[in-house]
Write a protein that holds these residues in place. Structure first.
Motif, PDB file in Angstrom:
ATOM      1  N   VAL A 172       1.005  -1.221  -0.105  1.00 18.57           N
ATOM      2  CA  VAL A 172       0.127   0.002  -0.041  1.00 18.57           C
ATOM      3  C   VAL A 172       0.865   1.165  -0.082  1.00 18.57           C
ATOM      4  CG1 VAL A 172      -1.606   1.448   1.471  1.00 18.57           C
ATOM      5  CG2 VAL A 172      -1.882  -1.162   1.167  1.00 18.57           C
ATOM      6  N   LYS A 173       1.988   1.393   0.719  1.00 14.62           N
ATOM      7  CA  LYS A 173       2.750   2.570   1.031  1.00 14.62           C
ATOM      8  C   LYS A 173       3.602   2.630  -0.298  1.00 14.62           C
ATOM      9  CE  LYS A 173       3.156   2.636   5.926  1.00 14.62           C
ATOM     10  NZ  LYS A 173       3.870   2.227   6.896  1.00 14.62           N
ATOM     11  N   THR A 174       3.973   1.490  -1.306  1.00 14.42           N
ATOM     12  CA  THR A 174       4.561   1.485  -2.316  1.00 14.42           C
ATOM     13  C   THR A 174       3.806   2.285  -3.524  1.00 14.42           C
ATOM     14  OG1 THR A 174       6.118  -0.155  -1.966  1.00 14.42           O
ATOM     15  CG2 THR A 174       5.529   0.401  -4.325  1.00 14.42           C
ATOM     16  N   LEU A 175       2.301   1.767  -3.347  1.00 17.57           N
ATOM     17  CA  LEU A 175       1.438   2.582  -4.301  1.00 17.57           C
ATOM     18  C   LEU A 175       1.014   3.737  -4.258  1.00 17.57           C
ATOM     19  CD1 LEU A 175      -1.282  -0.563  -4.383  1.00 17.57           C
ATOM     20  CD2 LEU A 175       0.294   0.192  -6.364  1.00 17.57           C
ATOM     21  N   LEU A 176       1.007   4.349  -3.095  1.00 22.19           N
ATOM     22  CA  LEU A 176       0.883   5.497  -2.577  1.00 22.19           C
ATOM     23  C   LEU A 176       2.098   6.250  -2.971  1.00 22.19           C
ATOM     24  CD1 LEU A 176      -0.797   5.519   1.091  1.00 22.19           C
ATOM     25  CD2 LEU A 176      -1.781   6.603  -1.054  1.00 22.19           C
ATOM     26  N   ARG A 177       3.185   5.908  -2.789  1.00 18.75           N
ATOM     27  CA  ARG A 177       4.469   6.646  -3.419  1.00 18.75           C
ATOM     28  C   ARG A 177       4.267   6.770  -4.917  1.00 18.75           C
ATOM     29  NH1 ARG A 177       8.011   3.590  -1.412  1.00 18.75           N
ATOM     30  NH2 ARG A 177       8.658   2.597  -3.451  1.00 18.75           N
ATOM     31  N   LYS A 178       4.116   5.732  -5.497  1.00 18.23           N
ATOM     32  CA  LYS A 178       3.942   5.826  -6.932  1.00 18.23           C
ATOM     33  C   LYS A 178       2.961   6.815  -7.497  1.00 18.23           C
ATOM     34  CE  LYS A 178       6.100   1.597  -8.222  1.00 18.23           C
ATOM     35  NZ  LYS A 178       7.011   1.649  -9.217  1.00 18.23           N
ATOM     36  N   LEU A 179       1.686   6.881  -6.665  1.00 16.10           N
ATOM     37  CA  LEU A 179       0.572   7.524  -6.993  1.00 16.10           C
ATOM     38  C   LEU A 179       0.949   9.042  -6.984  1.00 16.10           C
ATOM     39  CD1 LEU A 179      -2.247   5.687  -5.695  1.00 16.10           C
ATOM     40  CD2 LEU A 179      -1.899   6.148  -8.109  1.00 16.10           C
ATOM     41  N   GLY A 180       2.017   9.465  -6.015  1.00 15.50           N
ATOM     42  CA  GLY A 180       2.678  10.956  -5.956  1.00 15.50           C
ATOM     43  C   GLY A 180       3.342  11.305  -7.104  1.00 15.50           C
ATOM     44  N   ASP A 181       3.825  10.329  -8.085  1.00 17.80           N
ATOM     45  CA  ASP A 181       4.537  10.723  -8.839  1.00 17.80           C
ATOM     46  C   ASP A 181       3.609  11.024 -10.397  1.00 17.80           C
ATOM     47  OD1 ASP A 181       6.247  10.935 -11.307  1.00 17.80           O
ATOM     48  OD2 ASP A 181       7.460   8.990 -10.858  1.00 17.80           O
ATOM     49  N   PRO A 182       3.597  12.290 -10.812  1.00 19.12           N
ATOM     50  CA  PRO A 182       2.598  12.837 -11.821  1.00 19.12           C
ATOM     51  C   PRO A 182       2.984  11.996 -13.063  1.00 19.12           C
ATOM     52  CG  PRO A 182       3.472  14.671 -11.113  1.00 19.12           C
ATOM     53  CD  PRO A 182       4.322  13.518 -10.232  1.00 19.12           C
ATOM     54  N   GLU A 183       4.233  11.630 -13.279  1.00 21.46           N
ATOM     55  CA  GLU A 183       4.643  10.882 -14.590  1.00 21.46           C
ATOM     56  C   GLU A 183       4.001   9.562 -14.490  1.00 21.46           C
ATOM     57  OE1 GLU A 183       5.841  10.960 -18.131  1.00 21.46           O
ATOM     58  OE2 GLU A 183       5.602  12.953 -17.156  1.00 21.46           O
TER      59      GLU A 183
ATOM     60  N   LYS B 188      -7.274   8.507  -9.958  1.00 19.59           N
ATOM     61  CA  LYS B 188      -6.322   8.644  -9.207  1.00 19.59           C
ATOM     62  C   LYS B 188      -6.666   9.089  -7.720  1.00 19.59           C
ATOM     63  CE  LYS B 188      -2.089  11.377  -8.284  1.00 19.59           C
ATOM     64  NZ  LYS B 188      -1.200  12.332  -8.863  1.00 19.59           N
ATOM     65  N   ASP B 189      -7.481  10.155  -7.614  1.00 16.82           N
ATOM     66  CA  ASP B 189      -7.918  10.513  -6.440  1.00 16.82           C
ATOM     67  C   ASP B 189      -8.736   9.525  -5.407  1.00 16.82           C
ATOM     68  OD1 ASP B 189      -6.835  13.257  -7.220  1.00 16.82           O
ATOM     69  OD2 ASP B 189      -8.803  13.857  -7.532  1.00 16.82           O
ATOM     70  N   ARG B 190      -9.655   8.625  -6.292  1.00 18.50           N
ATOM     71  CA  ARG B 190     -10.256   7.644  -5.449  1.00 18.50           C
ATOM     72  C   ARG B 190      -9.196   6.680  -4.917  1.00 18.50           C
ATOM     73  NH1 ARG B 190     -15.556   5.386  -8.627  1.00 18.50           N
ATOM     74  NH2 ARG B 190     -15.433   4.799  -6.631  1.00 18.50           N
ATOM     75  N   LEU B 191      -8.359   6.385  -5.813  1.00 15.01           N
ATOM     76  CA  LEU B 191      -7.335   5.420  -5.608  1.00 15.01           C
ATOM     77  C   LEU B 191      -6.280   5.884  -4.219  1.00 15.01           C
ATOM     78  CD1 LEU B 191      -5.922   4.151  -8.896  1.00 15.01           C
ATOM     79  CD2 LEU B 191      -7.081   2.814  -7.216  1.00 15.01           C
ATOM     80  N   VAL B 192      -6.110   7.096  -4.413  1.00 15.17           N
ATOM     81  CA  VAL B 192      -5.178   7.730  -3.113  1.00 15.17           C
ATOM     82  C   VAL B 192      -6.049   7.661  -1.893  1.00 15.17           C
ATOM     83  CG1 VAL B 192      -4.189  10.012  -2.324  1.00 15.17           C
ATOM     84  CG2 VAL B 192      -3.700   9.165  -4.524  1.00 15.17           C
ATOM     85  N   SER B 193      -7.311   8.157  -1.973  1.00 15.04           N
ATOM     86  CA  SER B 193      -8.255   8.209  -0.750  1.00 15.04           C
ATOM     87  C   SER B 193      -8.378   6.593  -0.034  1.00 15.04           C
ATOM     88  CB  SER B 193      -9.648   8.391  -1.134  1.00 15.04           C
ATOM     89  OG  SER B 193      -9.428   9.804  -1.441  1.00 15.04           O
ATOM     90  N   LEU B 194      -8.480   5.804  -1.063  1.00 16.68           N
ATOM     91  CA  LEU B 194      -8.810   4.277  -0.449  1.00 16.68           C
ATOM     92  C   LEU B 194      -7.263   3.866   0.236  1.00 16.68           C
ATOM     93  CD1 LEU B 194     -10.229   1.685  -0.516  1.00 16.68           C
ATOM     94  CD2 LEU B 194      -9.515   0.954  -2.471  1.00 16.68           C
ATOM     95  N   LEU B 195      -6.339   3.984  -0.663  1.00 12.30           N
ATOM     96  CA  LEU B 195      -4.966   3.733  -0.123  1.00 12.30           C
ATOM     97  C   LEU B 195      -4.674   4.386   0.979  1.00 12.30           C
ATOM     98  CD1 LEU B 195      -3.296   3.124  -3.432  1.00 12.30           C
ATOM     99  CD2 LEU B 195      -4.006   1.415  -1.908  1.00 12.30           C
TER     100      LEU B 195
END
Length: 79
Positions: A44-55, A63-70
């Protein structure tokens, strides 16, 4: 004969007419219940870190829903 299916056996430990000892309502058995971890915290932490990268996320529409859930998952109390 291999085409016949075996009879289905339904086990009811409480009996067909089991009642709640507190309110007298009919009881229904549910299960099985999962008692293990619901998610992998490191993943989960790895996914959150990757979701923070705009590229990495420019193609994601949710994306916003994924970030919220994670984020909610990452704030859960560990087992």
């Amino acid at each position: 004969d291999r085409t016949k299916t075996p009879p289905r056996v339904v086990a009811n430990v409480l009996g067909a007419d089991s009642r709640c000892g507190l309110c007298g309502s009919r009881t229904v058995v549910g299960g099985p219940m999962w008692v293990g971890p619901l998610f992998d915290d490191a993943f989960v932490k790895t996914l959150l870190r990757k979701l923070g990268d705009p590229e990495e996320t420019k193609h994601l529409k949710a994306k916003d829903r994924l970030v919220s859930l994670l984020t909610v998952l990452s704030e859960e109390i560990p087992d």
